[in-house]
Design a protein around this motif. Structure first.
Motif, PDB file in Angstrom:
ATOM      1  N   LEU A  42     -26.559  42.464 -16.815  1.00  0.00           N
ATOM      2  CA  LEU A  42     -25.223  42.334 -17.507  1.00  0.00           C
ATOM      3  C   LEU A  42     -25.276  44.268 -17.479  1.00  0.00           C
ATOM      4  O   LEU A  42     -23.794  44.140 -17.874  1.00  0.00           O
ATOM      5  N   LYS A  43     -25.459  44.795 -18.091  1.00  0.00           N
ATOM      6  CA  LYS A  43     -25.614  45.960 -19.147  1.00  0.00           C
ATOM      7  C   LYS A  43     -25.434  46.935 -17.864  1.00  0.00           C
ATOM      8  O   LYS A  43     -25.370  48.610 -17.349  1.00  0.00           O
ATOM      9  N   SER A  44     -26.778  46.792 -16.882  1.00  0.00           N
ATOM     10  CA  SER A  44     -26.498  47.399 -15.179  1.00  0.00           C
ATOM     11  C   SER A  44     -25.027  48.083 -14.421  1.00  0.00           C
ATOM     12  O   SER A  44     -24.841  46.989 -14.150  1.00  0.00           O
ATOM     13  N   PRO A  45     -25.630  48.837 -13.388  1.00  0.00           N
ATOM     14  CA  PRO A  45     -24.178  48.626 -12.812  1.00  0.00           C
ATOM     15  C   PRO A  45     -24.584  47.530 -11.473  1.00  0.00           C
ATOM     16  O   PRO A  45     -23.416  47.808 -11.218  1.00  0.00           O
ATOM     17  N   THR A  46     -25.555  47.533 -11.706  1.00  0.00           N
ATOM     18  CA  THR A  46     -25.573  46.388 -10.266  1.00  0.00           C
ATOM     19  C   THR A  46     -24.825  45.572 -11.282  1.00  0.00           C
ATOM     20  O   THR A  46     -24.211  44.780 -10.016  1.00  0.00           O
ATOM     21  N   ALA A  47     -24.426  44.786 -11.673  1.00  0.00           N
ATOM     22  CA  ALA A  47     -23.600  43.985 -11.654  1.00  0.00           C
ATOM     23  C   ALA A  47     -22.193  44.189 -11.406  1.00  0.00           C
ATOM     24  O   ALA A  47     -21.617  43.803 -10.707  1.00  0.00           O
ATOM     25  N   VAL A  48     -21.828  45.934 -12.050  1.00  0.00           N
ATOM     26  CA  VAL A  48     -20.720  45.700 -11.033  1.00  0.00           C
ATOM     27  C   VAL A  48     -20.310  45.991  -8.890  1.00  0.00           C
ATOM     28  O   VAL A  48     -19.765  45.418  -7.983  1.00  0.00           O
ATOM     29  N   VAL A  49     -21.863  46.595  -8.914  1.00  0.00           N
ATOM     30  CA  VAL A  49     -22.014  46.648  -7.672  1.00  0.00           C
ATOM     31  C   VAL A  49     -22.076  45.252  -6.676  1.00  0.00           C
ATOM     32  O   VAL A  49     -21.449  45.359  -5.171  1.00  0.00           O
ATOM     33  N   VAL A  50     -22.565  44.291  -7.100  1.00  0.00           N
ATOM     34  CA  VAL A  50     -22.082  43.194  -6.841  1.00  0.00           C
ATOM     35  C   VAL A  50     -21.403  42.402  -7.061  1.00  0.00           C
ATOM     36  O   VAL A  50     -20.503  41.853  -5.698  1.00  0.00           O
ATOM     37  N   GLU A  51     -20.545  42.851  -7.696  1.00  0.00           N
ATOM     38  CA  GLU A  51     -18.958  42.489  -7.271  1.00  0.00           C
ATOM     39  C   GLU A  51     -18.200  42.884  -6.885  1.00  0.00           C
ATOM     40  O   GLU A  51     -17.286  42.323  -6.110  1.00  0.00           O
ATOM     41  N   GLN A  52     -18.179  44.212  -6.748  1.00  0.00           N
ATOM     42  CA  GLN A  52     -16.895  44.904  -5.641  1.00  0.00           C
ATOM     43  C   GLN A  52     -17.894  44.645  -3.936  1.00  0.00           C
ATOM     44  O   GLN A  52     -17.529  44.128  -3.228  1.00  0.00           O
ATOM     45  N   GLY A  53     -19.471  44.083  -3.911  1.00  0.00           N
ATOM     46  CA  GLY A  53     -20.107  44.248  -2.838  1.00  0.00           C
ATOM     47  C   GLY A  53     -19.864  42.600  -1.870  1.00  0.00           C
ATOM     48  O   GLY A  53     -19.446  42.162  -1.188  1.00  0.00           O
ATOM     49  N   VAL A  54     -19.516  41.590  -3.159  1.00  0.00           N
ATOM     50  CA  VAL A  54     -19.497  40.256  -2.497  1.00  0.00           C
ATOM     51  C   VAL A  54     -17.703  40.591  -2.638  1.00  0.00           C
ATOM     52  O   VAL A  54     -17.141  39.797  -0.978  1.00  0.00           O
ATOM     53  N   LYS A  55     -16.614  41.207  -2.395  1.00  0.00           N
ATOM     54  CA  LYS A  55     -15.816  41.545  -2.116  1.00  0.00           C
ATOM     55  C   LYS A  55     -15.259  42.058  -0.754  1.00  0.00           C
ATOM     56  O   LYS A  55     -14.674  41.881   0.045  1.00  0.00           O
ATOM     57  N   GLU A  56     -16.620  43.139  -1.107  1.00  0.00           N
ATOM     58  CA  GLU A  56     -16.532  43.817   0.686  1.00  0.00           C
ATOM     59  C   GLU A  56     -17.254  43.300   1.533  1.00  0.00           C
ATOM     60  O   GLU A  56     -16.555  42.234   2.917  1.00  0.00           O
ATOM     61  N   ILE A  57     -17.893  41.742   1.035  1.00  0.00           N
ATOM     62  CA  ILE A  57     -18.797  40.956   2.569  1.00  0.00           C
ATOM     63  C   ILE A  57     -17.452  39.612   2.555  1.00  0.00           C
ATOM     64  O   ILE A  57     -17.701  39.507   4.402  1.00  0.00           O
ATOM     65  N   SER A  58     -16.500  39.875   1.674  1.00  0.00           N
ATOM     66  CA  SER A  58     -15.909  38.234   2.278  1.00  0.00           C
ATOM     67  C   SER A  58     -14.578  38.917   2.920  1.00  0.00           C
ATOM     68  O   SER A  58     -14.347  38.599   3.706  1.00  0.00           O
ATOM     69  N   LYS A  69     -26.417  38.865   6.187  1.00  0.00           N
ATOM     70  CA  LYS A  69     -25.372  39.910   5.088  1.00  0.00           C
ATOM     71  C   LYS A  69     -25.427  39.905   3.604  1.00  0.00           C
ATOM     72  O   LYS A  69     -25.749  41.060   2.772  1.00  0.00           O
ATOM     73  N   ILE A  70     -25.177  38.471   3.116  1.00  0.00           N
ATOM     74  CA  ILE A  70     -25.775  38.257   1.868  1.00  0.00           C
ATOM     75  C   ILE A  70     -26.959  38.558   1.326  1.00  0.00           C
ATOM     76  O   ILE A  70     -27.212  39.293   0.369  1.00  0.00           O
ATOM     77  N   GLU A 109     -29.082  40.653   2.585  1.00  0.00           N
ATOM     78  CA  GLU A 109     -29.338  42.026   2.803  1.00  0.00           C
ATOM     79  C   GLU A 109     -29.282  42.792   1.617  1.00  0.00           C
ATOM     80  O   GLU A 109     -29.819  43.788   0.493  1.00  0.00           O
ATOM     81  N   PHE A 110     -28.024  42.232   1.306  1.00  0.00           N
ATOM     82  CA  PHE A 110     -27.234  42.637  -0.076  1.00  0.00           C
ATOM     83  C   PHE A 110     -28.232  42.413  -1.154  1.00  0.00           C
ATOM     84  O   PHE A 110     -28.370  43.327  -2.211  1.00  0.00           O
ATOM     85  N   ILE A 111     -28.520  41.171  -1.462  1.00  0.00           N
ATOM     86  CA  ILE A 111     -29.890  41.277  -2.584  1.00  0.00           C
ATOM     87  C   ILE A 111     -30.943  42.052  -2.452  1.00  0.00           C
ATOM     88  O   ILE A 111     -30.886  42.491  -3.317  1.00  0.00           O
ATOM     89  N   LEU A 112     -31.327  41.932  -1.456  1.00  0.00           N
ATOM     90  CA  LEU A 112     -32.802  42.721  -1.321  1.00  0.00           C
ATOM     91  C   LEU A 112     -32.367  44.206  -1.455  1.00  0.00           C
ATOM     92  O   LEU A 112     -33.757  45.129  -2.068  1.00  0.00           O
ATOM     93  N   GLU A 113     -31.055  45.052  -1.050  1.00  0.00           N
ATOM     94  CA  GLU A 113     -30.902  46.254  -1.448  1.00  0.00           C
ATOM     95  C   GLU A 113     -30.652  46.081  -2.903  1.00  0.00           C
ATOM     96  O   GLU A 113     -31.127  47.494  -3.288  1.00  0.00           O
ATOM     97  N   ASN A 114     -30.441  45.531  -3.498  1.00  0.00           N
ATOM     98  CA  ASN A 114     -29.989  45.311  -5.414  1.00  0.00           C
ATOM     99  C   ASN A 114     -30.665  45.115  -5.751  1.00  0.00           C
ATOM    100  O   ASN A 114     -29.952  44.952  -7.566  1.00  0.00           O
ATOM    101  N   ARG A 115     -31.677  44.817  -5.675  1.00  0.00           N
ATOM    102  CA  ARG A 115     -32.776  44.310  -6.768  1.00  0.00           C
ATOM    103  C   ARG A 115     -32.756  44.638  -7.537  1.00  0.00           C
ATOM    104  O   ARG A 115     -33.091  46.116  -7.848  1.00  0.00           O
ATOM    105  N   LEU A 116     -33.472  44.444  -9.359  1.00  0.00           N
ATOM    106  CA  LEU A 116     -34.013  45.148 -10.161  1.00  0.00           C
ATOM    107  C   LEU A 116     -35.088  45.884  -9.598  1.00  0.00           C
ATOM    108  O   LEU A 116     -35.697  46.511 -10.719  1.00  0.00           O
TER     109      LEU A 116
END
Length: 108
Positions: A62-78, A90-91, A93-100
């Motif tokens: 929740l404190k990481s930039p990843t939370a924002v990236v996920v929100e934006q990524g989901v909108k883009e995928i949609s 696509k989902i 791939e997105f998860i693998l690219e953004n693993r903490l």
């Protein structure tokens, strides 16, 4: 670990939808966040039966930039309008690219 404990700890990941966020996007965003957090928490896991390591992973996410990236990524995928297997790919791939956890494994 009880199911109710896990749900309680992961509750902060539930995406807060707005009037402009579709239910499908909210579900996908929450699902991606949950997978990313649980995968990361596996690297923090210890023999303890408490939920401290998952709570720590949720807090970190929740404190990481990843939370924002996920929100934006989901909108883009949609917006791309993927269907079926293509959407699943696509989902994933997105998860693998953004693993903490990649941050943890890169430090070793």
């Amino acid at each position: 670990m009880r199911r109710s404990d896990i749900i309680r700890v992961l509750q902060p990941l539930a995406a807060k939808g707005t009037v402009f966020t579709s239910t499908a996007n909210t579900i996908v965003q929450t699902g991606i966040a949950t997978i990313i957090v649980l995968e990361y928490s596996a690297f923090l896991a210890n023999d303890s039966e408490d939920m401290e390591f998952i709570e720590s992973a949720v807090d970190y996410y929740l404190k990481s930039p990843t939370a924002v990236v996920v929100e934006q990524g989901v909108k883009e995928i949609s917006r791309q309008g993927y269907d079926g297997e293509e959407l699943e790919k696509k989902i994933l791939e997105f998860i693998l690219e953004n693993r903490l956890s990649k941050d943890l494994t890169a430090k070793k």
